[in-house]
Design a protein around this motif. Structure first.
Motif, short mmCIF file in Angstrom:
data_model
loop_
_atom_site.label_atom_id
_atom_site.label_comp_id
_atom_site.label_asym_id
_atom_site.label_seq_id
_atom_site.Cartn_x
_atom_site.Cartn_y
_atom_site.Cartn_z
N TYR A 1 -9.92 16.73 -1.18
CA TYR A 1 -8.58 16.70 -1.98
C TYR A 1 -8.29 18.19 -2.57
O TYR A 1 -8.94 18.74 -3.12
N GLU B 1 5.11 18.68 -3.00
CA GLU B 1 5.67 18.02 -3.74
C GLU B 1 6.85 17.30 -3.04
O GLU B 1 7.27 16.09 -2.89
N GLN B 2 7.52 18.32 -2.16
CA GLN B 2 8.59 17.62 -1.13
C GLN B 2 7.88 16.59 -0.30
O GLN B 2 8.32 15.45 0.05
N LEU C 1 0.72 -1.18 0.16
CA LEU C 1 -0.13 0.04 -0.20
C LEU C 1 0.79 1.34 -0.05
O LEU C 1 1.83 1.33 0.91
N LEU C 2 0.68 2.31 -0.93
CA LEU C 2 1.15 3.37 -1.02
C LEU C 2 0.18 4.43 -0.84
O LEU C 2 -0.87 4.51 -1.87
N THR D 1 -1.89 7.46 -1.76
CA THR D 1 -2.21 8.33 -2.92
C THR D 1 -2.16 9.71 -2.39
O THR D 1 -2.40 10.04 -1.28
N HIS D 2 -1.66 10.65 -3.09
CA HIS D 2 -1.88 12.12 -2.64
C HIS D 2 -3.13 12.57 -2.23
O HIS D 2 -3.25 13.19 -1.48
N GLU D 3 -4.09 11.81 -2.91
CA GLU D 3 -5.92 12.42 -2.24
C GLU D 3 -5.89 11.71 -1.20
O GLU D 3 -6.58 12.33 -0.39
N ARG D 4 -5.26 10.32 -0.91
CA ARG D 4 -5.78 9.80 0.37
C ARG D 4 -4.83 10.42 1.37
O ARG D 4 -5.26 10.63 2.49
N THR E 1 5.25 14.56 -0.46
CA THR E 1 4.76 13.46 -1.12
C THR E 1 6.01 12.43 -1.56
O THR E 1 5.93 11.20 -1.91
N MET E 2 7.15 13.24 -1.71
CA MET E 2 8.42 12.15 -2.03
C MET E 2 8.78 11.34 -0.77
O MET E 2 9.59 10.73 -0.95
N GLN E 3 8.35 11.73 0.13
CA GLN E 3 8.75 10.90 1.23
C GLN E 3 7.83 9.76 1.83
O GLN E 3 8.25 8.98 2.61
N LEU E 4 6.79 9.62 0.81
CA LEU E 4 5.86 8.39 1.29
C LEU E 4 6.54 7.23 0.46
O LEU E 4 6.86 7.24 -0.74
N VAL E 5 6.38 6.19 1.25
CA VAL E 5 6.76 4.62 0.65
C VAL E 5 5.93 3.82 0.72
O VAL E 5 4.90 3.92 1.66
N PRO E 6 6.08 2.75 0.08
CA PRO E 6 4.87 1.52 0.30
C PRO E 6 5.28 0.87 1.55
O PRO E 6 6.32 0.79 2.03
#
Lengths: 354, 354
Positions: A176, A191-192, A159-160, A162-165, A194-199
């Motif tokens: 959203y 932008e910075q 699970l990753l 999404t930006h919306e979630r 969401t780059m730190q989100l990982v599965p």
């Protein structure tokens, strides 16, 4: 409520990000003051050696021949300030995140890891087992690839958010790209962020989240009694850690962590001598569109009351009740993140001192 | 040659690890001296927003509904010493590793990241795009799970080095668990070492390793002209980075990195003004059982000669020729890792100064 222009217009966001991170900006502005470290570095705990028949591609010789691999390990990065005082503080992130949660904020300000260290705490930031620098087990995915008879429907889910979630669950706004009025999360740096989100790749490990609990227990066995800060998904890991090492948790700070499964027996058996602070941001009361709302907070309210009834020390703090407004679920990144840190530091000084 | 008793006997290894990392040990012994930082933190470069139809499980609503995710990003952790001097140094790891390569050694000694910072260099340690805290794209794996018609044989391969393969490829010895005579890799801490190995999940990203090259270019655009240290797999990334940003690479140090695809045209077009040091450890000459042996080193010998012929500065340094013996492919972790660091620092001072 209107969308934030700078976030919904992609080009504007990029222009901002470039300006914010131009040479010289980050390095003159991030820390609130110099940090002198007696020590700094990293190690792992809780690794286990197993045999993998699918460590890579479908070769039986060469780099992907079956062999021993290490799984379940947890990465620990520590900062020990020269002017240290008090117990270590262990910082544990939530779902879809890594220890980056507690480092520099998305908009380039100081995070909790270095702030707590500059306040004198030895700080240990972890990546959950199965996440980030802790790695994960590639075996089930490689096996699905290599064995035509394998059933891919049994693959672990990665699970990753999404930006919306992320926007909804981390309580940036009611829908959203629409922020809550007065929101203190730095949405211009989305932008910075969401780059730190990982599965959530811990699903590849037998035991899934239990490995992080085991690893946290091993960490406390190594570094001694510590205050532990957990966030969101790791709220229940913090509860399990107290069940496992009540003598080594000086205090538990659960930042919008859940309290599922907490019982009166837990309160009496494990929490009577472990102070607990359950901390909640703004816009969580009445929030229905997010997991981080009424149901989760009320579960912790009941846990806090059970601990008090058992003679322990516990508090549920909803930041707006303290006059602190606009905080999201990611309050360690919000514009007033250091004000929130001070709430925790003050509570620790009053409740976690030896 | 006989196997190392403390490594082949699992219980003895665990006993050592416990003793070595007892409270007090790591925090008095890791750094060679205090480190005062003007700044420290982390950020990302090179993220790209895409739509994923499979960000999680097979739900079309809830946490796994299709939506926007961020891919290709690279995590960058920086340490800016208060007493900084000279160009920044960017440290890039190799296959199956993360930035942990350059942090504390497996046996708890100081690594290159803090050592270079204590010597005055602003240090930037990265995790390849698709690796560690940079995350990866879970979409193809979730798609294989959710779509019964999908062909799992097309899944990306997630290669993780087995202990046996790591032993050979990283040149710890001629066969598994048998060390080279005089080996300086701390094999007694093999448990700690194997915990830092992670799957090469950049295969989940379109472009695979090219994302790390793009991200390194974006990093130099942000922080300015820097010395770049690459290792092993990232040797070719370093060459590509010079092809892309010759004006921003002050010098390239390639620690047993490969030189595949290097041409005389590269030498003339990009490397005439970018000094290159190709550094090799012990036991690589005549080594046939590893990718990090004669063929790879000789490829770099040819590249070094081509750069010299084009009027540039380049050197191939084989450590035993400098009287430094016993180094493995993981020389940043070897017992004499700071002696090897000093070779690099001296070369940088002589060749990368403005």
């Amino acid at each position: 409520m209107k969308p934030v222009p700078s976030f919904t217009r992609g080009v504007a966001v990029l222009a901002f990000a470039s300006a914010a991170f131009a040479p010289g900006f980050a390095h003159s502005a991030t820390l609130g003051g110099p940090l002198t470290l007696e020590d700094e570095g990293a190690f792992f705990v809780n690794g286990r050696t197993v045999t993998s028949n699918f460590p890579g591609a479908s070769l039986v010789t060469g780099p992907s021949a079956p062999g021993k691999i290490t799984v379940n390990q947890m990465y620990v990065h520590y900062r020990i300030p020269a002017a240290k005082r008090g117990a270590p503080v262990v910082m544990v992130h939530g779902s879809n995140h890594t220890g980056m949660t507690y480092e520099t904020t998305p908009d380039g300000r100081e995070g909790w890891a270095t702030y707590f260290a500059r306040k004198g705490a030895p700080v240990y930031v972890v990546d959950h087992a199965g996440r980030g620098r802790s790695g994960f087990d590639p075996t089930p995915f490689n096996q699905a690839r290599d064995q035509s008879g394998a059933n891919p429907a049994s693959l672990p889910t990665l699970l990753l958010a999404t930006h919306e979630r992320a926007w909804l669950n981390f309580r940036l706004g009611p829908s959203y790209a629409v922020p809550f009025p007065g929101l203190k999360f730095p949405v211009e740096a989305m932008e910075q962020y969401t780059m730190q989100l990982v599965p959530n790749a811990e699903t590849s490990l037998a035991g899934i989240g239990a490995n992080t609990v085991n690893a946290l227990a091993a960490l406390l066995d190594r570094i001694g009694a510590s205050a532990v800060i957990v966030h969101s998904q790791s709220g229940v890991y913090g509860l399990d850690l107290v069940r496992r090492r009540a003598n080594l948790v000086r205090a538990l700070v659960t930042v919008e962590g859940g309290c599922d499964g907490f019982t009166d027996k837990d309160a009496a058996s494990y929490f009577a001598k472990v102070p607990v602070l359950s901390l909640w941001g703004d816009n969580s009361v009445g929030a229905k569109q997010t997991v981080n709302g009424d149901a989760r907070r009320n579960g912790c309210r009941d846990a806090v009351n059970a601990i008090k009834a058992a003679g322990g020390r516990a508090a549920l703090a909803v930041l707006p009740d303290l006059g602190i407004r606009g905080n999201s679920h990611m309050m360690m990144m919000d514009r007033n993140n250091l004000q929130v840190a001070d709430v925790i530091l003050k509570w620790l000084a009053e409740n976690a001192a030896k």
